[in-house]
Structures are given as structure tokens and as C-alpha cells.
Scaffold this motif. Sequence first.
Motif, PDB file in Angstrom:
ATOM      1  N   UNK A  32       0.795  -1.216   0.000  1.00 26.86           N
ATOM      2  CA  UNK A  32       0.000   0.000   0.000  1.00 26.86           C
ATOM      3  C   UNK A  32       0.829   1.269   0.000  1.00 26.86           C
ATOM      4  N   UNK A  33       1.954   1.230  -0.720  1.00 27.65           N
ATOM      5  CA  UNK A  33       2.827   2.403  -0.798  1.00 27.65           C
ATOM      6  C   UNK A  33       3.139   2.670  -2.269  1.00 27.65           C
ATOM      7  N   UNK A  34       3.768   3.822  -2.530  1.00 26.61           N
ATOM      8  CA  UNK A  34       4.187   4.125  -3.896  1.00 26.61           C
ATOM      9  C   UNK A  34       5.424   3.307  -4.237  1.00 26.61           C
ATOM     10  N   UNK A  35       5.817   3.366  -5.498  1.00 26.88           N
ATOM     11  CA  UNK A  35       7.002   2.626  -5.921  1.00 26.88           C
ATOM     12  C   UNK A  35       8.300   3.220  -5.372  1.00 26.88           C
ATOM     13  N   UNK A  36       8.270   4.504  -5.014  1.00 26.91           N
ATOM     14  CA  UNK A  36       9.505   5.172  -4.570  1.00 26.91           C
ATOM     15  C   UNK A  36      10.138   4.520  -3.343  1.00 26.91           C
ATOM     16  N   UNK A  37       9.400   4.302  -2.234  1.00 28.64           N
ATOM     17  CA  UNK A  37      10.041   3.649  -1.089  1.00 28.64           C
ATOM     18  C   UNK A  37      10.450   2.202  -1.372  1.00 28.64           C
ATOM     19  N   UNK A  38       9.732   1.541  -2.280  1.00 25.05           N
ATOM     20  CA  UNK A  38      10.122   0.182  -2.667  1.00 25.05           C
ATOM     21  C   UNK A  38      11.477   0.214  -3.359  1.00 25.05           C
ATOM     22  N   UNK A  39      11.636   1.119  -4.297  1.00 20.12           N
ATOM     23  CA  UNK A  39      12.898   1.218  -5.037  1.00 20.12           C
ATOM     24  C   UNK A  39      14.043   1.647  -4.117  1.00 20.12           C
ATOM     25  N   UNK A  40      13.753   2.548  -3.194  1.00 17.66           N
ATOM     26  CA  UNK A  40      14.783   2.984  -2.246  1.00 17.66           C
ATOM     27  C   UNK A  40      15.237   1.821  -1.372  1.00 17.66           C
ATOM     28  N   UNK A  41      14.294   1.018  -0.905  1.00 18.95           N
ATOM     29  CA  UNK A  41      14.639  -0.140  -0.077  1.00 18.95           C
ATOM     30  C   UNK A  41      15.426  -1.176  -0.882  1.00 18.95           C
TER      31      UNK A  41
END
Length: 208
Positions: A32-41
Amino acid sequence: MEVYDILLKKLMSLEIQPEERISVDKLARELGVSQTPIREALSQLEIQGLVLKVHLSGYRAASQLTRKQFDDLCELRLLLEPAAAAKAATLMSVGELDELSTLAARMEEPSPSDPRSAYNAFAQQDARFHAEIARASQNDLLREIVTQQRVHLHLFRLRFYARVTQDAIVEHAAILDAFRRRDPSGAATAMRAHIENAHARFKSVYED
């Protein structure tokens, strides 16, 4: 829980299997988040060697250690880390020793209710413990090698084994005791025993 922690848990518990493709879109929907924090992680996990960025294919979980890689890492550690511990015993500042003692004490604190999360956190703290010893040796090349191998995250990823943490705490205490005595020989011996014991604890993964 932060996105990084969630993904680390998935990787360390093998919920995301070695070499499995990691879909940023799927994870964004699931968490339930945007792609940005996924890519950062994922970028952070790539630095730690737990995921790989494949050209035109996105991210994949890193391969599991083979038995040869596992044995080679142990051999490398036995060549480097006892020597680093011996140097650190004489060169370590009071501040560095205090910081290392604090880190070791933190690893002894009661675990949270989720044993997997506690295990993952211990793996990261264990990696930092060894990196700090290498840094205190004042040999920059040695520190770089120890840090870049990211041995501890890969070892703890092999299998969830709660007893590992208790055994390691006892062995860390022996290393710290030698540091407090400013005993290079004792520090090298304690570090060698710790690495050999870790090798014995995890090698059962390859004997099933």
C-alpha cells in the motif's frame, strides 16, 4: 514497519526465494505504498548484496551461498578477522571499545514478539560488530574486505536458527574480554573460535 525492514524480513526468511524476480509493482500494491520507497529499499538491499539489479529485468533476490562459497568465506574470515582482532586489541580507543560493548549489550536485550524480525535485527547488529572490529584495526583494506563480503547477512539467511544468537552472544563476550585486557593473542584466539563455531553451526544446511 518500514518498507526496508519488511523486504529484509521477506528475503531473510526466504519468503522471497533466492533468484526470484522481485516485482516493484506487486510489492507497492501489497504494501500500500508508492514505488519510490520500494525502489529505495531495494537499492539499499542491493548495496548489502541481498538483491541484484538485472539490466532490463528489474530486481532479483541474490542467490543462496553454495557450499563452496560458504567454505571459502569461512577460510577468508579465518585469515583476516583474527588478525584484525589482534590489531584492534592494541589500537582500539576507549570510545571504540565502549561503542562495541554497547552494541554487544544491545544484542543481549530481550527480543521482540516476532522472532523473525529479532533474528534479522541480530544479523545486522552482528555484521556491524565485526565491521567495527575491522575498523578499529586501522587497516582500511582489511575493513573494506570484511565489510563488503557481508558475510553475516548471507549466513543468517541460510536458515532461521534461533540458537545462533545465544551462542554468538557468548562468543562476542569472549572477544570483548580480550579487548578489555588489551590482549592481542587472546582476541585472535577468541575471534578464531567464534568463526569456526559459526561455520559449524551453519554447515548443517548443506548436510540435510
